[in-house]
Structure formats: C-alpha cells, structure tokens
Design a protein around this motif. Structure first.
Motif, short mmCIF file in Angstrom:
data_model
loop_
_atom_site.label_atom_id
_atom_site.label_comp_id
_atom_site.label_asym_id
_atom_site.label_seq_id
_atom_site.Cartn_x
_atom_site.Cartn_y
_atom_site.Cartn_z
N SER A 251 0.82 -1.20 0.00
CA SER A 251 0.00 0.00 0.00
C SER A 251 0.86 1.25 0.00
O SER A 251 0.60 2.20 -0.75
CB SER A 251 -0.92 0.00 1.22
OG SER A 251 -1.76 -1.13 1.22
N ARG A 252 1.87 1.28 0.83
CA ARG A 252 2.72 2.47 0.92
C ARG A 252 3.59 2.63 -0.33
O ARG A 252 3.94 3.77 -0.69
CB ARG A 252 3.55 2.42 2.20
CG ARG A 252 2.67 2.55 3.44
CD ARG A 252 3.42 2.59 4.74
NE ARG A 252 2.48 2.64 5.86
CZ ARG A 252 1.91 3.75 6.32
NH1 ARG A 252 2.21 4.91 5.75
NH2 ARG A 252 1.06 3.72 7.32
N THR A 253 3.92 1.53 -0.98
CA THR A 253 4.63 1.64 -2.25
C THR A 253 3.75 2.30 -3.30
O THR A 253 4.19 3.19 -4.04
CB THR A 253 5.10 0.25 -2.74
OG1 THR A 253 5.97 -0.32 -1.77
CG2 THR A 253 5.84 0.36 -4.07
N VAL A 254 2.49 1.87 -3.39
CA VAL A 254 1.55 2.48 -4.33
C VAL A 254 1.40 3.96 -4.04
O VAL A 254 1.48 4.80 -4.95
CB VAL A 254 0.17 1.77 -4.26
CG1 VAL A 254 -0.88 2.56 -5.04
CG2 VAL A 254 0.27 0.35 -4.80
N VAL A 255 1.19 4.32 -2.77
CA VAL A 255 0.99 5.72 -2.41
C VAL A 255 2.24 6.55 -2.71
O VAL A 255 2.15 7.67 -3.23
CB VAL A 255 0.59 5.84 -0.92
CG1 VAL A 255 0.63 7.30 -0.46
CG2 VAL A 255 -0.79 5.26 -0.70
N ASP A 256 3.41 6.01 -2.40
CA ASP A 256 4.65 6.74 -2.68
C ASP A 256 4.81 7.03 -4.16
O ASP A 256 5.26 8.11 -4.56
CB ASP A 256 5.86 5.94 -2.18
CG ASP A 256 5.97 5.94 -0.66
OD1 ASP A 256 5.29 6.75 -0.01
OD2 ASP A 256 6.75 5.11 -0.13
N ILE A 257 4.43 6.07 -5.01
CA ILE A 257 4.53 6.27 -6.46
C ILE A 257 3.51 7.31 -6.92
O ILE A 257 3.81 8.18 -7.75
CB ILE A 257 4.35 4.95 -7.20
CG1 ILE A 257 5.53 4.01 -6.91
CG2 ILE A 257 4.24 5.18 -8.72
CD1 ILE A 257 5.35 2.60 -7.43
N LEU A 258 2.29 7.24 -6.39
CA LEU A 258 1.28 8.24 -6.73
C LEU A 258 1.78 9.65 -6.42
O LEU A 258 1.58 10.59 -7.21
CB LEU A 258 -0.01 7.98 -5.95
CG LEU A 258 -0.84 6.76 -6.34
CD1 LEU A 258 -1.97 6.54 -5.33
CD2 LEU A 258 -1.42 6.90 -7.74
N LYS A 259 2.46 9.79 -5.28
CA LYS A 259 2.96 11.10 -4.88
C LYS A 259 4.17 11.51 -5.72
O LYS A 259 4.25 12.66 -6.18
CB LYS A 259 3.34 11.07 -3.40
CG LYS A 259 2.15 10.97 -2.45
CD LYS A 259 2.62 10.93 -1.00
CE LYS A 259 1.46 10.89 -0.02
NZ LYS A 259 1.94 10.82 1.39
N LYS A 260 5.10 10.59 -5.92
CA LYS A 260 6.34 10.94 -6.62
C LYS A 260 6.07 11.44 -8.03
O LYS A 260 6.67 12.42 -8.48
CB LYS A 260 7.27 9.73 -6.66
CG LYS A 260 8.56 10.01 -7.43
CD LYS A 260 9.53 8.85 -7.36
CE LYS A 260 10.81 9.17 -8.14
NZ LYS A 260 11.80 8.08 -8.03
N TYR A 261 5.17 10.76 -8.73
CA TYR A 261 4.88 11.12 -10.12
C TYR A 261 3.66 12.02 -10.26
O TYR A 261 3.19 12.27 -11.38
CB TYR A 261 4.70 9.85 -10.95
CG TYR A 261 6.00 9.09 -11.14
CD1 TYR A 261 6.96 9.51 -12.04
CD2 TYR A 261 6.25 7.96 -10.37
CE1 TYR A 261 8.15 8.82 -12.19
CE2 TYR A 261 7.43 7.25 -10.52
CZ TYR A 261 8.38 7.69 -11.43
OH TYR A 261 9.56 7.00 -11.58
#
Length: 321
Positions: A50-60
């Motif tokens: 979940s946190r990997t998905v959220v981190d990617i949503l934020k980064k890009y």
C-alpha cells in the motif's frame, strides 16, 4: 484540470510508460483528499504494498490532491475493510486486497465480502515461504516433516484464516502430519513469535521475513508458488520437494462499491501507470512477486474464482464449519 491535461504536463512519465493507454473521458476528478486504508498493522506485506503504491502516486504526481494513509488493524483485516465497505459510492477511499480480504468473510460474520467493493486492479501475485530459525535443526522441508510426524509442532502466521493458514494446512495434508496453528495480529507479531521460539516455524510473505533471512536469523525451507522465486532462487518449492500443492493469492486495489464507472476507469489507468514505474518493478523484484496484472471487471472475475478456491480449501481444512 482534465485528466488529459494533467498527464501532458508530466513529461517524466513518457520515459516510464511503455504501452499506450486509452484515457478516461474528461471528468471532474479528483477534487478531494484520497483516504487510503491499510487493513493491517505496520510492517506487513499489505502495508508495504500500500505504501509503495501511495509513494509512487505522490512521486509522479498521479493524484494531485493530498493522500491520507491510515492503518486500521483488527479482526484479521475485518476492521479496515469494513471501514472502506461502509463508504459505498464514495470515490475517495481505496484499500489493498490480501488473503484475509477473501478469507476473513468466509469464516467470520463481517457484514461484507469482496462483492461489496469496486475492483480496480490486480497488481501482483503473492506466494509464501515456510521459515524456521537459523539455529533450528531443519535444513529442508523434509527435515521438518520427519520431525513433525514424531512430535507435535506449531506453525505461526498472520490471521486465523489467511493464506498462511491455507499454505500450512496444505503442507501438513500433503506431507501427512498434524500441527497447531498460532495466529498473530500482524507481520511484526508473527516474526516475534518465531524469534522468541513460541512457534517452530512460520508461513510468511517473503517481504515480511526478507530482512531476517538476509541477516542470517531465519532459514526458508520452501516456497508455495509453482515456480521458484526469482529473488530467492536457492529456495525450492514445496512441489520440488515432493509435496504436491501450490498456492498464491492476488495483491490488488479496490474501492467501495457503487463508485462511478468513469472514476473506476480513472483509477485503472492511473494504476497502470503505477505498475509501469521502475519503483514498482523494484518492489516486485525485492518481494519476489510476479507482475501479472488484471484490470476492472476482469479483476472482479479473478476475485470470484480465487474466492471459490479459497472457500473450498478452508472448508477442507475445517476453517469453515
């Protein structure tokens, strides 16, 4: 700002995307904060995904509003999943699926099932290790079985009816031994149960024990997928060692039911971008997960089929009365 305009102003994604996508029609979404609920405590496989998905949503900048992430653990996922299920029609709630997403409603009166959610995408397939302490005498699954046939053994896992319990029971059934199952509330508690010698072995997601394996504290004996892990290539499968079964579960993302079809499609397209990033590919490789993806209504069919298999297995092992 339209979805099309948003992605035009992000040229960095051009290098990330490798296949053309059909953009959803222009909709007034998103306009509010996203609430991402993790139905388990920190440190486990669901939390990491979940946190990997959220981190990617934020980064890009794939979601141009704030994102709130909450761990709502309890009841083998029932508390967190129930919270999202209660948000019917609300397009600003997401959660990540797990084995307990299917297993917990099968054995408990949760008031919800997988059918009370809008499927977005299956992002990865998930299999399990059986792991012992490095100071244990067991060098292989066969060693463990020989001991288990002469002595009562305990095997730990996360939740009372998750994939860990299924894998442990399929192993015992195939090998012909009995065992006591010790559930933990989350991945951290499960790891502690093994380090404290409260159990003889644990069945765990690779991401939950990779640090202990690399540190030399744990030894994996077998892998529950039909093929060997691409990361832990030295760990044989159960099948290779003569135990004729394989078991894995999907890791995906869902929303509450009755979400608008255009919003569902918006998230399908957005998560297609997530899984096409190098960060997601690194997550898959690090956690020994396959990257086969299924989207939207096809994911709904996948969940239905997996749920049927899960129900059959849990009935066979006596988890469903």
């Amino acid at each position: 700002m339209s979805l099309l305009k948003k992605f035009v102003v992000l040229p960095v994604m051009a290098a990330v995307l490798t296949s053309p996508l059909t953009l959803a029609k222009d909709i007034d979404y998103p306009t509010k904060r996203l609430n991402y609920t993790i139905a388990f405590g920190p440190g486990g496989g669901n939390d990491l995904m979940s946190r990997t998905v959220v981190d990617i949503l934020k980064k890009y900048k794939l979601y141009d509003r704030n994102i709130r992430v909450d761990n709502l653990a309890g009841g083998s996922g029932a508390v967190g999943f129930n919270h999202v299920a209660q948000q019917a029609g609300n397009p600003y709630h997401l959660t990540s699926t797990s084995g307990n997403f299917l297993g917990t409603p099968l054995v408990s009166n949760t008031g919800w099932t997988y059918q009370d959610f809008t499927p977005i995408g299956l992002l990865a397939q998930d299999a399990m290790f059986i792991v012992v302490r490095a100071d244990s005498p067991y060098q292989s699954a066969k060693d463990f079985v020989e001991h288990a046939k002469q002595n009562r053994v305990t095997i730990g896992g996360t939740g009372a009816a998750g994939p860990e319990r299924v894998v442990a029971s399929l192993f015992a059934e195939s090998a012909g031994f009995t065992y006591d199952y010790v559930p933990s509330q989350d991945g951290g508690g499960m790891v502690t149960s093994l380090t404290s010698k409260s159990v003889d072995a644990i069945v765990a997601n690779p991401s939950e024990v990779s640090g202990q394996i690399k540190a030399g504290n744990f030894r994996p004996l077998a892998y529950s997928e039909a093929q060997r892990s691409t990361i832990y290539k030295h760990v044989p499968t159960f099948k290779e060692q003569g135990y004729d079964f394989a078991f894995s579960l999907p890791r995906g993302v869902v929303m509450p039911k009755d979400v608008d079809k255009d919003v569902q499609q918006w998230w399908v397209e957005t998560l297609q971008r997530v899984v096409d990033t190098p960060e997601w590919k690194e997550y898959l490789e690090t956690n020994s997960l396959s990257g086969n993806t299924v989207w939207g209504d096809d994911f709904a069919k996948n969940l239905a089929a997996t749920n049927a298999d899960f129900e059959r297995v849990l009935t066979q092992i006596g988890a469903i009365k």
